[in-house]
Design an enzyme around this catalytic site. Sequence first.
Site, PDB file in Angstrom:
ATOM      1  N   ALA A 149       0.842  -1.195   0.000  1.00 24.56           N
ATOM      2  CA  ALA A 149       0.000   0.000   0.000  1.00 24.56           C
ATOM      3  C   ALA A 149       0.878   1.246   0.000  1.00 24.56           C
ATOM      4  O   ALA A 149       1.809   1.355   0.795  1.00 24.56           O
ATOM      5  CB  ALA A 149      -0.894  -0.010   1.231  1.00 24.56           C
ATOM      6  N   TYR A 169      -9.201   1.290   6.047  1.00 27.63           N
ATOM      7  CA  TYR A 169      -8.619   2.574   5.664  1.00 27.63           C
ATOM      8  C   TYR A 169      -9.699   3.482   5.053  1.00 27.63           C
ATOM      9  O   TYR A 169     -10.879   3.142   5.046  1.00 27.63           O
ATOM     10  CB  TYR A 169      -7.405   2.354   4.754  1.00 27.63           C
ATOM     11  CG  TYR A 169      -6.343   1.548   5.456  1.00 27.63           C
ATOM     12  CD1 TYR A 169      -5.810   1.988   6.673  1.00 27.63           C
ATOM     13  CD2 TYR A 169      -5.903   0.322   4.963  1.00 27.63           C
ATOM     14  CE1 TYR A 169      -4.875   1.232   7.367  1.00 27.63           C
ATOM     15  CE2 TYR A 169      -4.962  -0.440   5.648  1.00 27.63           C
ATOM     16  CZ  TYR A 169      -4.448   0.025   6.853  1.00 27.63           C
ATOM     17  OH  TYR A 169      -3.528  -0.728   7.534  1.00 27.63           O
TER      18      TYR A 169
HETATM   19  C1  LIG Z   1       3.054  -8.116   6.697  1.00 26.98           C
HETATM   20  C2  LIG Z   1       1.747  -7.835   6.041  1.00 26.98           C
HETATM   21  C3  LIG Z   1       1.555  -6.626   5.384  1.00 26.98           C
HETATM   22  C4  LIG Z   1       0.335  -6.357   4.733  1.00 26.98           C
HETATM   23  N1  LIG Z   1       0.198  -5.197   4.014  1.00 26.98           N
HETATM   24  C5  LIG Z   1      -0.914  -5.004   3.276  1.00 26.98           C
HETATM   25  C6  LIG Z   1      -1.009  -3.892   2.387  1.00 26.98           C
HETATM   26  O1  LIG Z   1      -0.081  -3.091   2.234  1.00 26.98           O
HETATM   27  N2  LIG Z   1      -2.165  -3.757   1.684  1.00 26.98           N
HETATM   28  C7  LIG Z   1      -3.215  -4.639   1.789  1.00 26.98           C
HETATM   29  O2  LIG Z   1      -4.235  -4.470   1.103  1.00 26.98           O
HETATM   30  N3  LIG Z   1      -3.137  -5.698   2.610  1.00 26.98           N
HETATM   31  C8  LIG Z   1      -2.018  -5.912   3.326  1.00 26.98           C
HETATM   32  N4  LIG Z   1      -1.923  -7.035   4.103  1.00 26.98           N
HETATM   33  C9  LIG Z   1      -3.013  -8.028   4.093  1.00 26.98           C
HETATM   34  C10 LIG Z   1      -2.720  -9.073   3.023  1.00 26.98           C
HETATM   35  O3  LIG Z   1      -2.738  -8.515   1.695  1.00 26.98           O
HETATM   36  C11 LIG Z   1      -3.688 -10.265   3.027  1.00 26.98           C
HETATM   37  O4  LIG Z   1      -4.999  -9.798   2.846  1.00 26.98           O
HETATM   38  C12 LIG Z   1      -3.600 -11.115   4.306  1.00 26.98           C
HETATM   39  O5  LIG Z   1      -2.242 -11.357   4.667  1.00 26.98           O
HETATM   40  C13 LIG Z   1      -4.306 -12.469   4.109  1.00 26.98           C
HETATM   41  O6  LIG Z   1      -3.720 -13.181   3.024  1.00 26.98           O
HETATM   42  P1  LIG Z   1      -2.778 -14.466   3.259  1.00 26.98           P
HETATM   43  O7  LIG Z   1      -3.592 -15.433   4.058  1.00 26.98           O
HETATM   44  O8  LIG Z   1      -2.428 -14.998   1.899  1.00 26.98           O
HETATM   45  O9  LIG Z   1      -1.562 -14.006   4.009  1.00 26.98           O
HETATM   46  C14 LIG Z   1      -0.712  -7.316   4.778  1.00 26.98           C
HETATM   47  C15 LIG Z   1      -0.511  -8.530   5.454  1.00 26.98           C
HETATM   48  C16 LIG Z   1       0.696  -8.802   6.070  1.00 26.98           C
HETATM   49  C17 LIG Z   1       0.892 -10.147   6.749  1.00 26.98           C
END
Ligand SMILES: Cc1cc2nc3c(=O)[nH]c(=O)nc-3n(C[C@H](O)[C@H](O)[C@H](O)COP(=O)(O)O)c2cc1C
Length: 368
Positions: free
Chosen positions: A57, A180
């Site tokens: 983001a 957000y």
């Molecule tokens: C370290 C970290 C940083 C994240 N930063 C963002 C971000 O910048 N923008 C966003 O939309 N989601 C962000 N998320 C959420 C992830 O995009 C995602 O929705 C969440 O980790 C679930 O997916 P997963 O089970 O594949 O990890 C972040 C998640 C983690 C763990």
Amino acid sequence: MSKQLFSSMKLGRLDLPNRIIMAPMNRARCDAGRAPTDMVGEYYSQRASAGLLITEASSVSRLSQSRPNASAIYQDNQVEAWGRVAETVHAAGGRIFQQIYHLGRKSDPSRMPDGLLPVAPSAIAAKGEVAGLNGPVDFAVPRALETGEIPDVVEEFRLAARGAGKAGMDGIEIHGANAYLVDQFLKDKSNRRVDGYGGDVAARVRFLMEVTQAAIDELGADRVGVRISPHLSVDGIGDSDVAATFTHVAGALGSLGIAYLHLVEAVVPGTPQAPAVGSEPLLPGIRKAFPGAIIVNGGYDQAKAEAVVEAGLADAVAFVRLYISNPDLVDRFRLDAPLAEADAATTHGGGAKGYIDYPVLQPAAAGE
Ligand SMILES: Cc1cc2nc3c(=O)[nH]c(=O)nc-3n(C[C@H](O)[C@H](O)[C@H](O)COP(=O)(O)O)c2cc1C
């Protein structure tokens, strides 16, 4: 197991070689000017075999302040630096969209410029606290945006989309998820406005529609995606009728012909936005309401991802945490190879350790 995930697909203007997407993830390794360094380019290019990379983001405004070394894209230094990242990814054969956002009431009050208050649809504070410049601080009661100021915020998104285009990004993703600013407008617990940007869902979606249209005007609808997280209800955000609200949002966005809708389903414990709330399955209704491509995300492993694509409920699946420690996730899935564990201590901030030093499969394991 069928291997739908490895079939190619069209996403807007792009031909993706597979349906495995790297979802946005803030790793907080930008410089003090909120611009990505060469190491950030290296990180994304290591992951270029994903069907699509979506960047961390990136803030569209100086009033959008999160943790130190998080990304922004409202100044020339940031646009230029993201341009070098896009170039590195393209040289590695990858495709990359820039995620753009505004934190709204989730902005860190201790990092706001000139002592200004964070802004939001309504003067209702997010619950909880944020790390803060000098230690933990509560989220502030934000200043409700005046009706006449909203076009200026839409303009900030427009300029960020323009900046991403100038940087050579293949497109942008509007971050309408995770509590957000856009999400604050969409959900009725954080949006109590009565001026045409709040009230019924048609009014609450208006800000997102204007932001999306601005991005479309800059880049073309086929280079714009939107991310939403209907069920997310942390920090006091939430909606009294999630299904009705987000089916409407999906239909409204569908009418704009955007490249994709990125749906974060039930929120996953262990992510920054945990914990999960009870979530009725929204995906079938959203699939019906939105005619374009759908990317799903949230707690997927390969088997679940194959199943959702096979069932025709989604076109592609995004992974985040698996991408921390498996830069070659596509190969590992293809070969059913073991997945590496991530080191939690190096998730946010720091240097190369835990960022660009996760190895790819050795040639023997990769069958070469
Ligand atoms: C370290 C970290 C940083 C994240 N930063 C963002 C971000 O910048 N923008 C966003 O939309 N989601 C962000 N998320 C959420 C992830 O995009 C995602 O929705 C969440 O980790 C679930 O997916 P997963 O089970 O594949 O990890 C972040 C998640 C983690 C763990």
